[in-house]
Write a protein that holds these residues in place. Structure first.
Motif, mmCIF file in Angstrom:
data_model
loop_
_atom_site.group_PDB
_atom_site.id
_atom_site.type_symbol
_atom_site.label_atom_id
_atom_site.label_comp_id
_atom_site.label_asym_id
_atom_site.label_seq_id
_atom_site.Cartn_x
_atom_site.Cartn_y
_atom_site.Cartn_z
ATOM 1 N N LYS A 113 0.829 -1.206 0.000
ATOM 2 C CA LYS A 113 0.000 0.000 0.000
ATOM 3 C C LYS A 113 0.866 1.259 0.000
ATOM 4 C CE LYS A 113 -4.206 -1.649 2.358
ATOM 5 N NZ LYS A 113 -5.063 -1.464 3.549
ATOM 6 N N ILE A 114 1.883 1.255 0.861
ATOM 7 C CA ILE A 114 2.747 2.441 0.942
ATOM 8 C C ILE A 114 3.568 2.578 -0.330
ATOM 9 C CG2 ILE A 114 4.710 3.433 2.189
ATOM 10 C CD1 ILE A 114 3.540 2.222 4.745
ATOM 11 N N THR A 131 16.494 -0.423 0.862
ATOM 12 C CA THR A 131 15.713 0.605 0.164
ATOM 13 C C THR A 131 14.252 0.564 0.589
ATOM 14 O OG1 THR A 131 15.302 -0.860 -1.735
ATOM 15 C CG2 THR A 131 17.280 0.489 -1.808
ATOM 16 N N THR A 132 13.744 -0.630 0.877
ATOM 17 C CA THR A 132 12.361 -0.728 1.362
ATOM 18 C C THR A 132 12.239 -0.112 2.752
ATOM 19 O OG1 THR A 132 12.109 -2.790 0.109
ATOM 20 C CG2 THR A 132 10.453 -2.306 1.783
ATOM 21 N N TYR A 133 13.238 -0.358 3.601
ATOM 22 C CA TYR A 133 13.223 0.261 4.930
ATOM 23 C C TYR A 133 13.260 1.786 4.808
ATOM 24 C CZ TYR A 133 15.346 2.386 9.035
ATOM 25 O OH TYR A 133 15.633 3.225 10.075
ATOM 26 N N GLN A 134 14.120 2.306 3.942
ATOM 27 C CA GLN A 134 14.230 3.760 3.784
ATOM 28 C C GLN A 134 12.945 4.350 3.209
ATOM 29 O OE1 GLN A 134 17.767 3.568 1.385
ATOM 30 N NE2 GLN A 134 19.110 4.137 3.086
ATOM 31 N N MET A 135 12.278 3.606 2.317
ATOM 32 C CA MET A 135 11.004 4.065 1.775
ATOM 33 C C MET A 135 9.949 4.141 2.878
ATOM 34 S SD MET A 135 8.598 2.200 -1.097
ATOM 35 C CE MET A 135 8.153 0.883 0.064
ATOM 36 N N LEU A 136 9.883 3.094 3.714
ATOM 37 C CA LEU A 136 8.902 3.078 4.806
ATOM 38 C C LEU A 136 9.188 4.166 5.832
ATOM 39 C CD1 LEU A 136 8.591 -0.783 5.449
ATOM 40 C CD2 LEU A 136 6.950 0.699 4.262
ATOM 41 N N ALA A 137 10.466 4.348 6.150
ATOM 42 C CA ALA A 137 10.830 5.353 7.158
ATOM 43 C C ALA A 137 10.481 6.758 6.681
ATOM 44 C CB ALA A 137 12.319 5.245 7.478
ATOM 45 N N ALA A 138 10.785 7.057 5.408
ATOM 46 C CA ALA A 138 10.483 8.389 4.877
ATOM 47 C C ALA A 138 8.973 8.602 4.772
ATOM 48 C CB ALA A 138 11.148 8.568 3.515
ATOM 49 N N ALA A 139 8.258 7.592 4.287
ATOM 50 C CA ALA A 139 6.804 7.726 4.136
ATOM 51 C C ALA A 139 6.116 7.878 5.488
ATOM 52 C CB ALA A 139 6.248 6.514 3.386
ATOM 53 N N SER A 140 6.617 7.176 6.515
ATOM 54 C CA SER A 140 6.007 7.266 7.844
ATOM 55 C C SER A 140 6.129 8.671 8.409
ATOM 56 C CB SER A 140 6.658 6.251 8.791
ATOM 57 O OG SER A 140 6.385 4.932 8.378
#
Length: 673
Positions: free
Chosen positions: A324-325, A367-376
């Motif tokens: 979803k994110i 990269t998935t962790y960084q995407m989740l962290a930035a989106a959060s």
């Protein structure tokens, strides 16, 4: 040639006439041999006295000897004045970049004049061999396909750049690349032959679309300057990568190729291996007891793969939320207008986050962790984006964002630990003792969480870090013992926290193992033996003193003395380890250089420092720095798989060696300044 003669005739030329300087017009110029040297584009010959002529620089007006009587000075010193950058006028032109581009004439008009070389560009002769050498280096360093030299576009480019360059074929450039590899290999062999300690190897198994295996073998060692070095030594094709003998065959080939028999200290690999495969590998280690420290000098548990496996479990537990994110980030990042609206809403809400949205690479979990962290951090913007952009209907719910933050809390410690592997300047075994212990302790507390989602993720992760800890904690522990800030104290403290009542058993294994290993080093030749030998040779050459020395230094007397030295020195060396362990700990400073400390204290601990050199060179990961975050097995691309195995090895190894060579050159330049 006709054009050059015409251009020369159009100019006025200084000649000697009755010992006077005269200007001769084209109509009255006598027939004489034309001067061919390039220097006459910049110099004029002047007669200063009878029988004496000097060459005057047209730019800076300095004069130089040309002829005296019948003796002619030549032009070499004039060329140096122009080409070596000693003419101040030419230097000024070069500094101001006063270059006039050449524009060829077309059609009628006045005849073309001769083009002169730019004063800022000294004459450099064309060298076909050097060009081929540089093409080979370019292909190696940038991983270009060898066939590019036969591509029409490349051929046209080179022919326009230098028409004299002869076209090269695939076979030619392949040979040039292998020749570059062999030259670099000779230099590396000299370095490895001279290292004072042992070598640790890591094995990284790659696959191909032909089901062939490629074993990347990397050597880790500490050089004379006590700097940790890392080099790719071999890339060996194994047709049956899952066989029990695949890894042992590759390692044996590497040891033979680099003359490392008897110098292999530890092995780390990330390929699933059977018990039979492990038994094939153990005899290749140099320790007398291959089962020392419970056999952990042979490690099949790479920390990078363990962390990636744990991260994969975390992302798998929340894969629906992650999707979803990802879709929301994709909506924003794939459209310039959407991105502008997103930034506009962020500014209106005054969200303080400085992170930028990125779309992840699903093959690399960081990269998935960084995407989740930035989106959060930007979740408020996503929640309000539909007010500015009615087409956006993908906003995750508040519950979804809560799950995303939970995933990030599990991924952050893994990300921080794996990031340490991106650098090769400091020993990682000491650092990962702390990291593994910390992750293990945190997960132990998370299991007791009331939220089943959190406790289930923690349980899955704990199983993997617990296996790694049991398989590798002893080898990590002896590295910690070699750090004068911790020694056995940190081992005792951490083992008590993790193993509880069983801690004394594991502490004893570390203590016994490190003492057993030390005894092996005591049995090696004395550190000062070469000095004794040299002094003995010097004494043998001084035969004039033999009569004065009498029987005191007879051969038999020296032999007994040598035995006495060996016995007494051995007893003293056996206490080196205990003496080191009993001394107080050093203060814990963040930028402590443990290798630098051992370099300074190698005279105080001559035997223990040898052991420390080898222990501190043990790596904890078989993955290359650019593969630390991979969650899939590396695969050789289709093009390289089509090349001969020897060519694949040459291209990959030479790239690594040239990279380290350029780093060393840059370091030398920095030292000069």
């Amino acid at each position: 040639m006709a054009e050059m003669t015409e251009a020369t005739n159009m100019e006025t030329s200084p000649v000697e006439n009755n010992n006077e300087l005269a200007l001769i017009t084209p109509e009255t110029q006598p027939k004489r041999r034309k001067k061919k040297s390039m220097v006459w584009e910049y110099f004029t010959i002047e007669t200063v006295s009878a029988g004496c002529r000097r060459a005057c620089c047209n730019r800076c007006k300095q004069s130089f000897a040309y002829s005296t009587g019948s003796k002619v000075a030549g032009t070499s010193h004039l060329k140096r004045h122009i080409a070596k950058g000693t003419c101040p006028a030419l230097l000024r032109d070069q500094y101001n970049n006063q270059l006039t581009p050449y524009s060829p004439k077309t059609g009628g008009g006045e005849p073309r004049k001769r083009r002169y070389r730019s004063p800022s560009s000294p004459f450099i002769p064309f060298d076909q061999d050097r060009c081929r050498h540089e093409i080979a280096r370019m292909i190696i360093m940038h991983e270009y396909p060898l066939h590019m030299v036969e591509h029409p576009g490349f051929i046209a480019f080179v022919q326009n750049l230098q028409p004299r360059f002869d076209k090269v074929s695939f076979n030619t450039v392949q040979g040039d690349c292998v020749a570059t590899y062999l030259r670099e290999k000779q230099s590396l062999m000299k370095l490895i032959e001279g290292i004072p300690g042992r070598v640790c190897l890591t094995l990284d198994m790659w696959t191909s679309n032909q089901t062939l295996g490629y074993v990347f073998i990397t050597g880790h060692f500490i050089d004379f300057e006590w700097k940790l070095q890392r080099r790719v030594l071999n890339v060996i094709m194994e047709p049956y990568p899952d066989s029990d003998s695949a890894l042992s065959h590759a390692v044996a080939a590497c040891l033979s190729d680099w003359s490392l028999e008897g110098k292999l200290f530890s092995l780390i690999f990330n390929h699933p291996t059977s018990e039979a495969g492990l038994e094939n590998l153990r005899p290749l280690l140099c320790t007398k007891n291959p089962l020392i420290l419970n056999g952990q000098l042979l490690l099949g548990n790479c920390i990078a793969r363990t962390l990636s496996s744990m991260a994969k479990d975390v992302l798998g537990a929340g894969h629906e939320i992650v999707k979803k994110i990802r879709d929301s980030v994709k909506y924003v990042k794939t459209s310039e207008s959407h991105d502008e609206k997103f930034v506009q809403v962020k500014n209106q809400l005054q969200v303080p986050s400085e992170k930028s949205l990125i779309l992840d690479n699903q093959n690399q979990w960081n990269t998935t962790y960084q995407m989740l962290a930035a989106a959060s951090e930007l979740k408020e913007v996503f929640n309000c984006l539909d007010t500015s952009d009615p087409d956006y209907k993908l906003a995750p719910s508040m519950e979804d964002w809560k799950v995303a933050e939970t995933l990030c809390s599990f991924l952050k410690p893994l990300f921080d630990a794996a990031s340490i592997l991106m650098t090769t300047t400091n020993p990682t075994a000491i650092t990962f003792f702390h990291e593994a212990w910390k992750i293990h302790a945190d997960l132990g507390r998370s299991i007791a969480n009331d939220d089943p989602f959190i406790s289930n993720i923690a349980k899955s992760m704990l199983e993997k870090i617990d296996k790694y800890w049991k398989d590798c904690s002893l080898i990590l522990a002896i590295a910690v013992v070699m750090d004068p800030r911790f020694k056995m104290k940190l081992v005792e403290f951490s083992f008590t926290k993790i193993f509880g009542e069983d801690a004394p058993t594991y502490i004893k294994i570390v203590d016994d193992g490190i003492h057993e290993l030390f005894l092996e080093y005591v049995a090696l030749p004395l550190p000062l033996t070469p000095t004794y030998t040299e002094e003995g040779n010097v004494g043998n050459n001084g035969k004039t003193n033999e009569s004065q020395q009498g029987n005191l230094l007879s051969d038999q007397g020296l032999t007994d003395f040598d035995v006495y030295i060996m016995e007494t020195s051995s007893q003293q060396m056996k206490s080196e380890l205990d003496q080191y362990l009993e001394e107080s700990l050093l203060p814990r400073v963040q930028e402590f250089d443990v290798l630098g400390w051992w370099k300074l204290n190698k005279m105080k601990y001559p035997t223990l420092s040898k052991m420390a050199r080898d222990i501190l060179s043990i790596p904890v990961s078989a993955a290359a720095p650019d593969s630390v975050f991979d969650i899939i097995i590396k695969q050789l691309d289709e093009y390289r798989s089509s090349l001969r195995p020897e060519t694949v090895e040459a291209l990959i190894c030479a790239k690594d060696w040239l990279h380290h060579g350029s780093e060393e050159s840059n370091a030398l330049v920095k030292m000069e300044f």
